[in-house]
Write a protein that holds these residues in place. Structure first.
Motif, mmCIF file in Angstrom:
data_model
loop_
_atom_site.group_PDB
_atom_site.id
_atom_site.type_symbol
_atom_site.label_atom_id
_atom_site.label_comp_id
_atom_site.label_asym_id
_atom_site.label_seq_id
_atom_site.Cartn_x
_atom_site.Cartn_y
_atom_site.Cartn_z
ATOM 1 N N THR A 105 33.455 -70.801 51.263
ATOM 2 C CA THR A 105 32.878 -69.821 50.293
ATOM 3 C C THR A 105 33.631 -69.824 49.057
ATOM 4 O OG1 THR A 105 34.613 -67.975 50.853
ATOM 5 C CG2 THR A 105 32.234 -68.373 52.205
ATOM 6 N N TYR A 108 31.889 -72.661 47.488
ATOM 7 C CA TYR A 108 30.492 -72.204 46.968
ATOM 8 C C TYR A 108 30.652 -71.405 45.794
ATOM 9 C CZ TYR A 108 25.937 -70.038 47.732
ATOM 10 O OH TYR A 108 24.540 -69.177 47.426
ATOM 11 N N ARG A 109 31.482 -70.472 45.701
ATOM 12 C CA ARG A 109 31.390 -69.445 44.819
ATOM 13 C C ARG A 109 32.196 -70.052 43.465
ATOM 14 N NH1 ARG A 109 33.332 -64.632 48.472
ATOM 15 N NH2 ARG A 109 31.086 -64.148 49.731
ATOM 16 N N THR A 138 26.399 -68.963 56.247
ATOM 17 C CA THR A 138 27.027 -69.308 55.007
ATOM 18 C C THR A 138 26.650 -70.893 54.627
ATOM 19 O OG1 THR A 138 28.600 -67.877 55.331
ATOM 20 C CG2 THR A 138 28.778 -69.238 53.668
#
Length: 181
Positions: A105, A108-109, A138
């Motif tokens: 994550t 991704y972010r 996700t």
């Protein structure tokens, strides 16, 4: 910050058997989650942090994950994505599924690293394989934002990771799979 050189290495190592302490049934061993209590009164915070860092530096994946969470959430210290990233990477390399999910994550972010959907997708798929419940969902969200070429690259890397893992299992004699061609 680019981590492309480490991306393949990270991906290649993620499926290796977790390096868990084998106690031979010794029930006196306390799991890292019991030793690494970072949610404590402020007066004991520094001592708890030092103790947890010592355990994590000794290679304990659960303690490494807990330190990653400590720095990622910023509940008891200022948020520090670089420190969180460092601890999540260590735990991820040992197959700690929640650390892999968090790391995916972050990729991704773009938290603490330059956003990288290919890397995020790969790490999230590995997290799903290792048991992180939300990782597959996700990974699907990431895939929706990836081009066909990016998905092809990620699929090839994942295929190689799985192939290397099966070869390692076969070499170790722990696999029911017949030798690969």
């Amino acid at each position: 910050m680019f981590r492309s050189g480490r991306a393949l290495m990270l991906g290649s190592l993620l499926l290796l058997s977790p390096l868990l302490a084998q106690a031979g049934g010794n029930s006196l061993l306390v799991p890292a989650t019991g030793r690494c209590t970072l949610d404590t009164v402020p007066e004991q915070q520094q001592q708890a942090l030092a103790s947890c860092q010592q355990i994590a530096n000794g290679g304990d994946a659960e303690a490494q994950f807990e330190l990653g969470e400590y720095y990622y959430t910023g509940e008891h210290t200022p948020r520090d994505f670089q420190a969180a990233l460092r601890w999540y990477e260590k735990a991820s390399l040992q197959g700690q599924a929640q650390a892999q999910w968090r790391l995916g994550t972050m990729f991704y972010r773009g938290e603490g690293v330059k956003a990288n959907n290919i890397q995020a997708y790969i790490v999230l798929k590995m997290a799903a394989v290792n048991g992180a419940e939300d990782a597959m969902d996700t990974a699907d969200l990431v895939a929706e934002q990836m081009s066909k070429d990016e998905l092809d690259i990620a699929s090839k890397v994942l295929g190689q990771i799985f192939r290397n893992y099966l070869i390692e299992l076969q070499t170790a004699g722990n696999s029911p799979f017949s030798p690969l061609p």
